[in-house]
Each structure stands twice: as C-alpha cells, then as structure tokens.
Write a protein that holds these residues in place. Structure first.
Motif, PDB file in Angstrom:
ATOM      1  N   TYR A  43      34.245  39.217  38.849  1.00 33.73           N
ATOM      2  CA  TYR A  43      35.049  40.353  39.281  1.00 33.73           C
ATOM      3  C   TYR A  43      34.314  41.636  38.923  1.00 33.73           C
ATOM      4  CZ  TYR A  43      38.831  43.654  39.874  1.00 33.73           C
ATOM      5  OH  TYR A  43      39.582  44.723  40.286  1.00 33.73           O
ATOM      6  N   CYS A  44      34.072  42.466  39.932  1.00 30.50           N
ATOM      7  CA  CYS A  44      33.397  43.744  39.734  1.00 30.50           C
ATOM      8  C   CYS A  44      34.446  44.824  39.487  1.00 30.50           C
ATOM      9  CB  CYS A  44      32.544  44.102  40.952  1.00 30.50           C
ATOM     10  SG  CYS A  44      31.708  45.694  40.783  1.00 30.50           S
ATOM     11  N   ALA A  45      34.404  45.402  38.276  1.00 32.99           N
ATOM     12  CA  ALA A  45      35.369  46.437  37.912  1.00 32.99           C
ATOM     13  C   ALA A  45      35.142  47.714  38.714  1.00 32.99           C
ATOM     14  CB  ALA A  45      35.275  46.735  36.415  1.00 32.99           C
ATOM     15  N   GLU A  46      33.912  47.977  39.085  1.00 32.29           N
ATOM     16  CA  GLU A  46      33.598  49.186  39.851  1.00 32.29           C
ATOM     17  C   GLU A  46      34.097  49.098  41.293  1.00 32.29           C
ATOM     18  OE1 GLU A  46      29.449  50.880  41.462  1.00 32.29           O
ATOM     19  OE2 GLU A  46      29.612  50.894  39.264  1.00 32.29           O
ATOM     20  N   ARG A  47      33.825  47.976  41.946  1.00 31.15           N
ATOM     21  CA  ARG A  47      34.229  47.788  43.343  1.00 31.15           C
ATOM     22  C   ARG A  47      35.626  47.196  43.471  1.00 31.15           C
ATOM     23  NH1 ARG A  47      29.260  44.468  45.428  1.00 31.15           N
ATOM     24  NH2 ARG A  47      30.718  44.022  47.090  1.00 31.15           N
ATOM     25  N   LYS A  48      36.155  46.682  42.357  1.00 31.84           N
ATOM     26  CA  LYS A  48      37.485  46.067  42.316  1.00 31.84           C
ATOM     27  C   LYS A  48      37.648  44.920  43.319  1.00 31.84           C
ATOM     28  CE  LYS A  48      39.816  50.181  40.522  1.00 31.84           C
ATOM     29  NZ  LYS A  48      39.020  50.186  39.373  1.00 31.84           N
ATOM     30  N   CYS A  49      36.666  43.997  43.257  1.00 35.67           N
ATOM     31  CA  CYS A  49      36.721  42.822  44.128  1.00 35.67           C
ATOM     32  C   CYS A  49      35.899  41.692  43.508  1.00 35.67           C
ATOM     33  CB  CYS A  49      36.214  43.155  45.529  1.00 35.67           C
ATOM     34  SG  CYS A  49      34.485  43.606  45.600  1.00 35.67           S
TER      35      CYS A  49
END
Length: 95
Positions: A43-49
């Motif tokens: 899970y990418c916290a920056e892209r939220k996906c």
C-alpha cells in the motif's frame, strides 16, 4: 438426418468436459497461491492505492518481489499446461 451414432457423446468428449474444468480450477488455484507468495503487494501512502513494487512510501501487504504479475501468470500457465498433459497422459494410459 442425424444417425444414432452421431447423436451419442463419445468417451473423449465426456473426458474433455471433466478434465478441462479441473485443469482450469487447478490453474486458478496455482495462480492465486503464486501471486500471494511470490508477487509483491503493498500500500502506497503517497498515492493511496495498492501497488506491485516496493518503495519508500510503500507498506508491504503480502508476497515477496520475486515475480511480477506477468511472471505469476506465465508460471501458472505452465503449471496448468503440465497438469492438463498429466491428466491426459494418465487417462490415455488407462485405456
């Protein structure tokens, strides 16, 4: 006119009707297991996906970064083909 012989279903057709779904189910299971174990998911916290590659803002969900999605699909296809060939070989040796 349809003859009685043409209207019957052969043993080979029944075998295909049983073997094909079994091989497909096996391939689906192999794909799922390989994907869960050998394909990175995070899970990418920056892209939220959910993403397929590790990174500085990515939290691992499951898997390891050994195979991409294409690699998993290829390996699952090879395993499915081998399983289908083994099913056919076993069935034809019994006859």
């Amino acid at each position: 006119a349809t003859t009685a012989a043409a209207a019957t279903t052969s043993d080979d057709e029944w075998f295909a009707l049983v073997a094909a779904p079994l091989a497909g189910a096996f391939g689906s299971a192999v794909d799922s297991l390989l994907g869960a174990a050998l394909q990175f998911s995070g899970y990418c916290a920056e892209r939220k996906c959910v993403v397929e590659a590790p990174g500085p803002t990515v939290t691992r969900i499951c898997g390891t970064p050994l195979l991409s999605n294409h690699g998993v699909n290829f390996a699952a296809a090879l395993c499915t083909a081998a399983a289908a060939a083994a099913i056919v070989a076993a069935a034809t040796s019994v006859r």
